[in-house]
Scaffold this motif. Structure first.
Motif, PDB file in Angstrom:
ATOM      1  N   ASP A 278       0.815  -1.208   0.000  1.00 40.83           N
ATOM      2  CA  ASP A 278       0.000   0.000   0.000  1.00 40.83           C
ATOM      3  C   ASP A 278       0.850   1.260   0.000  1.00 40.83           C
ATOM      4  N   ARG A 279       1.990   1.212   0.661  1.00 42.72           N
ATOM      5  CA  ARG A 279       2.878   2.376   0.639  1.00 42.72           C
ATOM      6  C   ARG A 279       3.485   2.591  -0.740  1.00 42.72           C
ATOM      7  N   ARG A 280       3.842   1.511  -1.412  1.00 43.24           N
ATOM      8  CA  ARG A 280       4.372   1.649  -2.781  1.00 43.24           C
ATOM      9  C   ARG A 280       3.331   2.243  -3.714  1.00 43.24           C
ATOM     10  N   ASN A 281       2.070   1.891  -3.480  1.00 50.65           N
ATOM     11  CA  ASN A 281       1.003   2.337  -4.368  1.00 50.65           C
ATOM     12  C   ASN A 281       0.519   3.750  -4.070  1.00 50.65           C
ATOM     13  N   SER A 282       0.866   4.298  -2.922  1.00 51.94           N
ATOM     14  CA  SER A 282       0.344   5.599  -2.513  1.00 51.94           C
ATOM     15  C   SER A 282       1.320   6.711  -2.849  1.00 51.94           C
ATOM     16  N   SER A 283       0.980   7.504  -3.840  1.00 50.44           N
ATOM     17  CA  SER A 283       1.842   8.638  -4.193  1.00 50.44           C
ATOM     18  C   SER A 283       1.831   9.688  -3.086  1.00 50.44           C
ATOM     19  N   SER A 284       0.719   9.814  -2.359  1.00 52.48           N
ATOM     20  CA  SER A 284       0.657  10.780  -1.259  1.00 52.48           C
ATOM     21  C   SER A 284       1.655  10.413  -0.171  1.00 52.48           C
ATOM     22  N   PHE A 285       1.798   9.119   0.100  1.00 49.27           N
ATOM     23  CA  PHE A 285       2.738   8.670   1.129  1.00 49.27           C
ATOM     24  C   PHE A 285       4.171   8.982   0.705  1.00 49.27           C
ATOM     25  N   SER A 286       4.496   8.686  -0.531  1.00 48.83           N
ATOM     26  CA  SER A 286       5.877   8.887  -0.981  1.00 48.83           C
ATOM     27  C   SER A 286       6.208  10.366  -1.165  1.00 48.83           C
ATOM     28  N   ASP A 287       5.202  11.202  -1.419  1.00 51.20           N
ATOM     29  CA  ASP A 287       5.449  12.626  -1.666  1.00 51.20           C
ATOM     30  C   ASP A 287       5.546  13.463  -0.389  1.00 51.20           C
ATOM     31  N   THR A 288       5.138  12.916   0.757  1.00 52.86           N
ATOM     32  CA  THR A 288       5.129  13.676   2.003  1.00 52.86           C
ATOM     33  C   THR A 288       6.549  13.822   2.549  1.00 52.86           C
ATOM     34  N   PRO A 289       6.941  15.055   2.947  1.00 56.52           N
ATOM     35  CA  PRO A 289       8.300  15.243   3.512  1.00 56.52           C
ATOM     36  C   PRO A 289       8.524  14.343   4.723  1.00 56.52           C
ATOM     37  N   LYS A 290       9.752  13.878   4.873  1.00 56.33           N
ATOM     38  CA  LYS A 290      10.083  12.912   5.917  1.00 56.33           C
ATOM     39  C   LYS A 290      11.196  13.427   6.822  1.00 56.33           C
ATOM     40  N   GLN A 291      11.083  13.078   8.105  1.00 60.28           N
ATOM     41  CA  GLN A 291      12.122  13.415   9.064  1.00 60.28           C
ATOM     42  C   GLN A 291      13.171  12.309   9.113  1.00 60.28           C
ATOM     43  N   LYS A 292      14.323  12.654   9.677  1.00 55.32           N
ATOM     44  CA  LYS A 292      15.378  11.657   9.843  1.00 55.32           C
ATOM     45  C   LYS A 292      15.246  10.992  11.205  1.00 55.32           C
ATOM     46  N   TYR A 293      15.469   9.701  11.230  1.00 56.90           N
ATOM     47  CA  TYR A 293      15.385   8.931  12.468  1.00 56.90           C
ATOM     48  C   TYR A 293      16.623   8.064  12.638  1.00 56.90           C
ATOM     49  N   ARG A 294      17.026   7.883  13.876  1.00 55.35           N
ATOM     50  CA  ARG A 294      18.071   6.916  14.197  1.00 55.35           C
ATOM     51  C   ARG A 294      17.445   5.521  14.244  1.00 55.35           C
ATOM     52  N   ARG A 295      18.149   4.558  13.718  1.00 55.69           N
ATOM     53  CA  ARG A 295      17.631   3.184  13.699  1.00 55.69           C
ATOM     54  C   ARG A 295      18.425   2.306  14.661  1.00 55.69           C
ATOM     55  N   VAL A 296      17.680   1.594  15.479  1.00 61.23           N
ATOM     56  CA  VAL A 296      18.273   0.679  16.456  1.00 61.23           C
ATOM     57  C   VAL A 296      17.875  -0.743  16.070  1.00 61.23           C
ATOM     58  N   LYS A 297      18.835  -1.629  16.036  1.00 61.68           N
ATOM     59  CA  LYS A 297      18.567  -3.012  15.641  1.00 61.68           C
ATOM     60  C   LYS A 297      18.127  -3.864  16.833  1.00 61.68           C
ATOM     61  N   PHE A 298      17.240  -4.809  16.556  1.00 61.98           N
ATOM     62  CA  PHE A 298      16.910  -5.842  17.537  1.00 61.98           C
ATOM     63  C   PHE A 298      16.809  -7.164  16.783  1.00 61.98           C
ATOM     64  N   TYR A 299      16.802  -8.253  17.529  1.00 67.04           N
ATOM     65  CA  TYR A 299      16.769  -9.548  16.851  1.00 67.04           C
ATOM     66  C   TYR A 299      15.735 -10.474  17.480  1.00 67.04           C
ATOM     67  N   THR A 300      14.864 -10.986  16.636  1.00 64.08           N
ATOM     68  CA  THR A 300      13.967 -12.091  16.983  1.00 64.08           C
ATOM     69  C   THR A 300      13.869 -12.988  15.764  1.00 64.08           C
ATOM     70  N   GLU A 301      13.741 -14.277  16.004  1.00 63.71           N
ATOM     71  CA  GLU A 301      13.623 -15.213  14.894  1.00 63.71           C
ATOM     72  C   GLU A 301      12.162 -15.401  14.511  1.00 63.71           C
TER      73      GLU A 301
END
Length: 648
Positions: A278-301
């Motif tokens: 749905d995000r790929r199909n939504s031009s409104s989603f892709s066109d909206t300005p985005k903030q920068k975020y720090r990414r933290v990894k976690f692990y689950t199988e």
């Protein structure tokens, strides 16, 4: 789970004691154990779940804050060998301020702490007395539980095992803000939002809360897990019901009961593939300005486990009768509004329609009748034509005639047998050969009659074909495939019957109603082959191309969500468990792909018609596909499924 790209999440609201961190932590550990038994990958607890939300001025007590940190340390130690991400609520002090936080624990580490952004300080809420907003702290890390931990509202948490699984955190009031943090978190990449809440209960608040969660999941094109404090919070002035919800892209997946004295817990799977699609199909989603975020990894199988998520075997048809009736009423209104606009625009003097006694032509006739009523036109302008041929049975013929007469349309009968026999002679076809030429000659003869009558009566031909037939290419090219306005073009077969049923129960006289119910009970058939020895229908569509309920299920999940063959096979087995065998599902799914791809040339030139739902195959609207696309990719996948699953 991995092959379906599901993430199983548990939302737990345990019974607690205010300011008793030891008791609350033991309850939390017990709930984590239950989540592990259900093989959840993430378990989420309410806001300030370690201390309780209603501690009041006890949040000023250093002892409470130290007890809380000791409890988090106990959870960290407990989590060392646990394959799960744990999210709890806790008050945390830093630089002379206390923050209302979500604490994330994974495999013996506190991997991140997210403070609450919006602090309610109105009506019954008084949070600014005790807490600071997460926006005031500039430090990117905090020392907590003997660790240096990422801290802030700019954190996202990404699974090392599945890059599609990215989590964002917000806390209670954050969701109520004009621009919730989850909006920007989702734009930044969070596929699932976790909300730790302590929302007290008032009359009518549950409905509003549910609406907020569902609508925010829809706006964010995300999964949304909301878990609220429940039994055990102070009842001095407020009561907390432990209301938890799990939603996905505007759809409620699970909801807890409220006021459970032993706490509550819900678990469901969020489909990451749907979110990505749905995000790929939504031009409104892709066109909206985005903030920068720090990414933290976690692990689950990812685990192969029992699936809680319910799969509606009839995705076009609402399960609840009340909702289904509203849907049918709205669809019927869209159809009649579209046809009314077309009739007014061209100044048509008539509507010409072929009536077979089957479901599709019946619905189209009902639309024509309602359109006349809305425009104040005499129903006699509808030229309803029966065209009995080699396969017409008494049942469908009598229903067609009775329906036309009871609705007040102009009845015309033009048999096609002699014309078809003459045509067989002209082209040198042996009419004893009941092949595609034999069948399509009848369909094209009927279309020619309708087109010529529309010229004679200065009108338009109203098409009767439905969405399922378009998807499968189950129409004769330039035969029943063609009209001047197709009122049923975006209504699937499984829904057509419910629209007809709704009209029968709400919009017609008793005589017409009886006929409509018999039409609803008639097998679907093009009636192009002679009747059987008892005069009944010999050519049943679903015997030839497969059950429409399966094809509509395939269509919905192929077009709406872009699922591949492996996933559709699996969810079809779940949705139709006990009704169709794996071999049967495999057989008709393979047929679906072959027909859906190869028959695009018919959809590339279909007439205008109103869109009524989320799926439409109009080449001018929702579905643009080359007519000469190869179906080889799908066949190879189906071959692989057969080899791996031993399907016949």
């Amino acid at each position: 789970m991995k092959e379906l790209n599901y993430i199983k999440i548990c939302a737990s609201s345990p019974k607690l004691k205010v300011a008793d961190c030891v008791y609350n932590t033991n309850e939390i550990i017990c709930e984590i154990g239950k989540a592990l038994e259900e093989q959840a990958e993430v378990v989420v607890f309410p806001e300030l779940s370690i201390t309780g939300y209603t501690c009041g001025d006890l949040f000023f007590q250093d002892l409470l804050l130290k007890e809380c940190e000791a409890s988090v340390e106990k959870l960290v130690e407990y989590s060392i060998d646990k394959d799960i991400l744990i999210v709890v609520g806790a008050p945390i002090s830093n630089r002379g301020m206390t923050f209302n936080c979500a604490v994330l624990i994974n495999r013996g580490r506190v991997i991140g702490i997210v403070p609450k952004t919006f602090l309610p300080n109105y009506n019954e809420f008084y949070e600014k007395r005790w807490f600071a907003s997460g926006r005031v702290n500039m430090d990117e890390t905090i020392d907590y539980c003997g660790m240096t931990v990422p801290f802030g509202t700019d954190l996202l948490f990404e699974s090392e095992a599945n890059s599609d699984l990215v989590l964002g955190l917000e806390i209670c009031e954050d969701l109520w803000a004009p621009v919730p943090p989850s909006s920007n978190l989702s734009l930044g990449g969070a596929a699932v939002i976790l909300n730790l809440s302590a929302s007290n209960d008032l009359v009518g608040k549950s409905e509003y809360r549910r609406s907020l969660v569902i609508n925010q999941s829809a706006r964010c094109l995300a999964g949304y897990v909301y878990v609220s404090a429940g039994y055990g919070e102070s009842s001095t002035d407020l009561v907390f019901g432990g209301h938890s919800l799990i939603a996905e892209n505007g759809r409620l997946l699970e909801e807890s009961d409220k006021y459970e004295m032993d706490g509550s817990r819900i678990t469901s799977e969020i489909d990451l593939e749907i979110i990505n699609h749905d995000r790929r199909n939504s031009s409104s989603f892709s066109d909206t300005p985005k903030q920068k975020y720090r990414r933290v990894k976690f692990y689950t199988e990812s685990k192969a486990c029992e699936i809680h998520r319910r799969h509606n075997s009839h995705p076009f048809v609402p399960v609840r009768e009340e909702e289904r009736n509203k849907r049918c009423e709205e669809i019927f209104s869209i159809q009649t509004s579209g046809l009314a606009k077309r009739i007014e625009h061209i100044g048509s003097s008539s509507m010409v329609i072929g009536i077979s006694g089957g479901l599709d032509s019946t619905l189209a006739l009902l639309v024509c009748v309602k359109t006349c009523d809305r425009l104040g036109l005499d129903r006699s302008m509808i030229k309803a034509v029966t065209m009995p041929g080699f396969g017409t049975t008494d049942r469908t013929y009598n229903n067609a005639v009775g329906l036309i007469e009871s609705l007040g349309a102009t009845f015309l009968e033009i048999p096609i047998a002699e014309a078809c026999i003459k045509h067989f002679d002209d082209i040198g076809h042996d009419m004893s050969r009941h092949d595609i030429t034999y069948e399509n000659t009848q369909a094209r003869e009927r279309t020619q009659i309708l087109m010529d009558l529309s010229n004679k009566f200065k009108g338009i031909v109203v098409g009767t074909g439905d969405l399922s037939e378009l998807a499968m290419g189950w129409a004769t090219y330039n035969g029943d495939h063609m009209s001047m306005y197709g009122v049923n073009a975006s209504i699937p077969k499984t829904l057509v019957k419910y629209v007809v049923k709704w009209v029968a129960e709400n919009a017609v006289e008793e005589k017409t109603r009886e006929i409509l119910f018999d039409v609803l009970d008639t097998p679907v058939s093009p009636e192009l082959l002679p009747p059987d020895e008892k005069g009944g229908i010999s050519q049943k569509t679903e015997d030839l191309i497969g059950p429409y309920e399966l094809h509509d299920f395939f269509l919905f999940n192929t077009v709406r969500y872009g699922f591949g063959p492996e996933k559709i096979m699996k969810i079809t087995e779940l949705a139709f468990e006990g009704k169709y065998s794996k071999d049967t599902i495999y057989k008709w799914l393979r047929q679906f792909y072959w027909r859906f791809v190869s028959q695009q040339f018919k959809r590339s030139c279909i007439p205008d018609g109103p869109k009524v739902g989320s799926i439409c195959l109009s080449p001018r609207g929702d579905w643009r596909m080359p007519s000469d696309a190869s179906f080889g990719m799908w066949m190879r996948r189906m071959d692989k499924i057969r080899e791996e699953g031993s399907y016949s």
